[in-house]
Write a protein that holds these residues in place. Structure first.
Motif, PDB file in Angstrom:
ATOM      1  N   ARG A 195     -33.455 -33.574  -3.631  1.00 15.94           N
ATOM      2  CA  ARG A 195     -33.738 -34.191  -4.928  1.00 15.94           C
ATOM      3  C   ARG A 195     -33.701 -35.713  -4.762  1.00 15.94           C
ATOM      4  O   ARG A 195     -33.111 -36.234  -3.819  1.00 15.94           O
ATOM      5  CB  ARG A 195     -32.691 -33.773  -5.964  1.00 15.94           C
ATOM      6  N   PRO A 196     -34.319 -36.454  -5.683  1.00 15.29           N
ATOM      7  CA  PRO A 196     -34.338 -37.917  -5.554  1.00 15.29           C
ATOM      8  C   PRO A 196     -33.044 -38.592  -5.966  1.00 15.29           C
ATOM      9  O   PRO A 196     -32.931 -39.810  -5.856  1.00 15.29           O
ATOM     10  CB  PRO A 196     -35.495 -38.334  -6.479  1.00 15.29           C
ATOM     11  N   TYR A 197     -32.050 -37.822  -6.447  1.00 18.26           N
ATOM     12  CA  TYR A 197     -30.777 -38.399  -6.882  1.00 18.26           C
ATOM     13  C   TYR A 197     -29.719 -38.060  -5.843  1.00 18.26           C
ATOM     14  O   TYR A 197     -29.265 -36.920  -5.769  1.00 18.26           O
ATOM     15  CB  TYR A 197     -30.383 -37.836  -8.251  1.00 18.26           C
ATOM     16  N   ASP A 198     -29.324 -39.043  -5.051  1.00 17.74           N
ATOM     17  CA  ASP A 198     -28.465 -38.744  -3.906  1.00 17.74           C
ATOM     18  C   ASP A 198     -27.812 -40.041  -3.425  1.00 17.74           C
ATOM     19  O   ASP A 198     -28.380 -41.122  -3.563  1.00 17.74           O
ATOM     20  CB  ASP A 198     -29.302 -38.138  -2.773  1.00 17.74           C
ATOM     21  N   TYR A 199     -26.627 -39.896  -2.843  1.00 21.73           N
ATOM     22  CA  TYR A 199     -25.915 -41.060  -2.329  1.00 21.73           C
ATOM     23  C   TYR A 199     -26.573 -41.672  -1.102  1.00 21.73           C
ATOM     24  O   TYR A 199     -26.399 -42.858  -0.807  1.00 21.73           O
ATOM     25  CB  TYR A 199     -24.478 -40.668  -1.963  1.00 21.73           C
ATOM     26  N   HIS A 200     -27.327 -40.862  -0.345  1.00 22.01           N
ATOM     27  CA  HIS A 200     -27.841 -41.330   0.945  1.00 22.01           C
ATOM     28  C   HIS A 200     -29.293 -41.780   0.788  1.00 22.01           C
ATOM     29  O   HIS A 200     -30.133 -41.009   0.318  1.00 22.01           O
ATOM     30  CB  HIS A 200     -27.766 -40.212   1.987  1.00 22.01           C
ATOM     31  N   PRO A 201     -29.628 -43.006   1.201  1.00 21.04           N
ATOM     32  CA  PRO A 201     -31.004 -43.472   1.054  1.00 21.04           C
ATOM     33  C   PRO A 201     -32.006 -42.603   1.801  1.00 21.04           C
ATOM     34  O   PRO A 201     -33.131 -42.414   1.323  1.00 21.04           O
ATOM     35  CB  PRO A 201     -30.972 -44.902   1.598  1.00 21.04           C
ATOM     36  N   ASP A 202     -31.627 -42.067   2.959  1.00 21.96           N
ATOM     37  CA  ASP A 202     -32.555 -41.198   3.684  1.00 21.96           C
ATOM     38  C   ASP A 202     -32.901 -39.959   2.877  1.00 21.96           C
ATOM     39  O   ASP A 202     -34.043 -39.488   2.870  1.00 21.96           O
ATOM     40  CB  ASP A 202     -31.967 -40.781   5.039  1.00 21.96           C
ATOM     41  N   HIS A 203     -31.904 -39.382   2.186  1.00 21.05           N
ATOM     42  CA  HIS A 203     -32.164 -38.217   1.342  1.00 21.05           C
ATOM     43  C   HIS A 203     -33.102 -38.587   0.198  1.00 21.05           C
ATOM     44  O   HIS A 203     -34.061 -37.867  -0.092  1.00 21.05           O
ATOM     45  CB  HIS A 203     -30.861 -37.667   0.765  1.00 21.05           C
ATOM     46  N   ARG A 204     -32.801 -39.698  -0.465  1.00 20.08           N
ATOM     47  CA  ARG A 204     -33.632 -40.123  -1.595  1.00 20.08           C
ATOM     48  C   ARG A 204     -35.069 -40.382  -1.157  1.00 20.08           C
ATOM     49  O   ARG A 204     -36.019 -39.984  -1.827  1.00 20.08           O
ATOM     50  CB  ARG A 204     -33.058 -41.392  -2.237  1.00 20.08           C
ATOM     51  N   TYR A 205     -35.224 -41.047  -0.019  1.00 23.47           N
ATOM     52  CA  TYR A 205     -36.566 -41.415   0.416  1.00 23.47           C
ATOM     53  C   TYR A 205     -37.336 -40.218   0.966  1.00 23.47           C
ATOM     54  O   TYR A 205     -38.566 -40.169   0.879  1.00 23.47           O
ATOM     55  CB  TYR A 205     -36.496 -42.548   1.437  1.00 23.47           C
ATOM     56  N   ALA A 206     -36.623 -39.244   1.538  1.00 24.75           N
ATOM     57  CA  ALA A 206     -37.299 -38.005   1.941  1.00 24.75           C
ATOM     58  C   ALA A 206     -37.922 -37.345   0.717  1.00 24.75           C
ATOM     59  O   ALA A 206     -39.073 -36.891   0.751  1.00 24.75           O
ATOM     60  CB  ALA A 206     -36.316 -37.058   2.621  1.00 24.75           C
ATOM     61  N   SER A 207     -37.161 -37.296  -0.370  1.00 28.29           N
ATOM     62  CA  SER A 207     -37.667 -36.726  -1.615  1.00 28.29           C
ATOM     63  C   SER A 207     -38.850 -37.527  -2.130  1.00 28.29           C
ATOM     64  O   SER A 207     -39.881 -36.954  -2.538  1.00 28.29           O
ATOM     65  CB  SER A 207     -36.554 -36.708  -2.669  1.00 28.29           C
ATOM     66  N   GLN A 208     -38.739 -38.846  -2.103  1.00 28.31           N
ATOM     67  CA  GLN A 208     -39.829 -39.671  -2.611  1.00 28.31           C
ATOM     68  C   GLN A 208     -41.093 -39.512  -1.775  1.00 28.31           C
ATOM     69  O   GLN A 208     -42.208 -39.477  -2.309  1.00 28.31           O
ATOM     70  CB  GLN A 208     -39.421 -41.142  -2.652  1.00 28.31           C
TER      71      GLN A 208
END
Length: 272
Positions: free
Chosen positions: A109-122
């Protein structure tokens, strides 16, 4: 034509195993095709090693986890912590999606503490429409069929908490999922305990380590089942109250709508 093609994008080499390893085992056992993609090489995820040696180690760990169930593993050579949703990386994601021709895409999901997680979603969301536009990455043919996109479960509450649309009982394959996670030795026995201040709790003897990991992972995946209990009951009836381990997913509105027929096809191991 009745085989499902599932493409999961994680930010790091162990993300997919932790979030969809159980369903991957179920899909693979039925002959469906699953590919795990890590958008970074994980080369900073340790306290005493890094760079090329760690990136290679983590790629081997991901390959070993995939081999347990016969799924595919792909690790991009982008530095851990440096994933950026720029045009260049978006085009890489578009090509991966087009070449694989998935029926279902899974990611964070785009809501996450880790920028890599957020950007993977984006990156997946940014690619969701353009995968059908012929003149973007024109040497790779565009997709012509609708693709469902869903998000992994998480426990973040703000700005929007996770709301599961599909929940799957993975109790029959929980040992397989934990075995896949255990392949990521650099993470589950080293980096993650170190990061949590619990490294001294990890046993040194191999059998004891596996037992320690089983205890910790079973507790984690049991909480995952509690998070989607209502959906489990909806899918499995009264037995859903007693499902011990589960994985759940939330629909992304940028993908194809998840109709009852589509849900039955994409998740064939759910009760009719």
């Amino acid at each position: 034509m009745d085989k499902v093609r599932v493409l999961a994008f994680g930010a790091h080499p162990d993300d997919c195993e932790l979030r969809v390893g159980g369903c991957a085992a179920l899909w693979a056992a039925d002959g469906h095709l699953v590919r795990f993609v890590s958008l970074t090489n994980g080369d900073t995820g340790h306290f005493s090693m890094g760079g090329g040696p760690l990136a290679r180690r983590r790629r081997y760990e991901a390959a070993a986890a995939a081999d347990l169930t016969g799924i595919e593993s792909m690790v991009l050579d982008i530095h851990n912590g440096e994933l950026i949703p720029d045009i260049k990386t978006r085009k890489r994601v578009i090509r991966i999606i087009r070449e694989f021709e998935p029926d279902l895409i899974l990611t964070h999901r785009p809501y996450d503490y880790h920028p890599d997680h957020r950007y993977a979603s984006q990156l997946v969301q940014d690619a969701s429409y353009i995968i059908r536009v012929p003149n973007m990455t024109p040497l790779t043919p565009p997709l012509t069929k609708p693709v469902a996109i869903m998000h992994f479960a998480d426990r973040f509450q703000k700005p929007i908490p996770f709301s599961p649309d599909v929940a799957v009982d993975i109790s029959p394959v929980i040992d397989t999922k934990i075995a896949m996670v255990a392949c990521h030795e650099s993470q589950v026995f080293e980096w993650l305990p170190y990061d949590a201040g619990q490294l001294e709790e990890v046993p040194q003897e191999a059998m004891a380590r596996q037992e320690w990991l089983h205890t910790n992972m079973q507790a984690r995946f049991s909480r995952d089942a509690d998070q989607c209990r209502d959906r489990l009951v909806e899918a499995y009836g009264d037995t859903g109250q007693h499902v011990e381990y589960a994985e759940s997913f939330e629909c992304c509105e940028y993908g194809a709508p998840l109709t009852p027929e589509g849900k039955a096809r994409l998740f064939p191991f759910l009760p009719n």
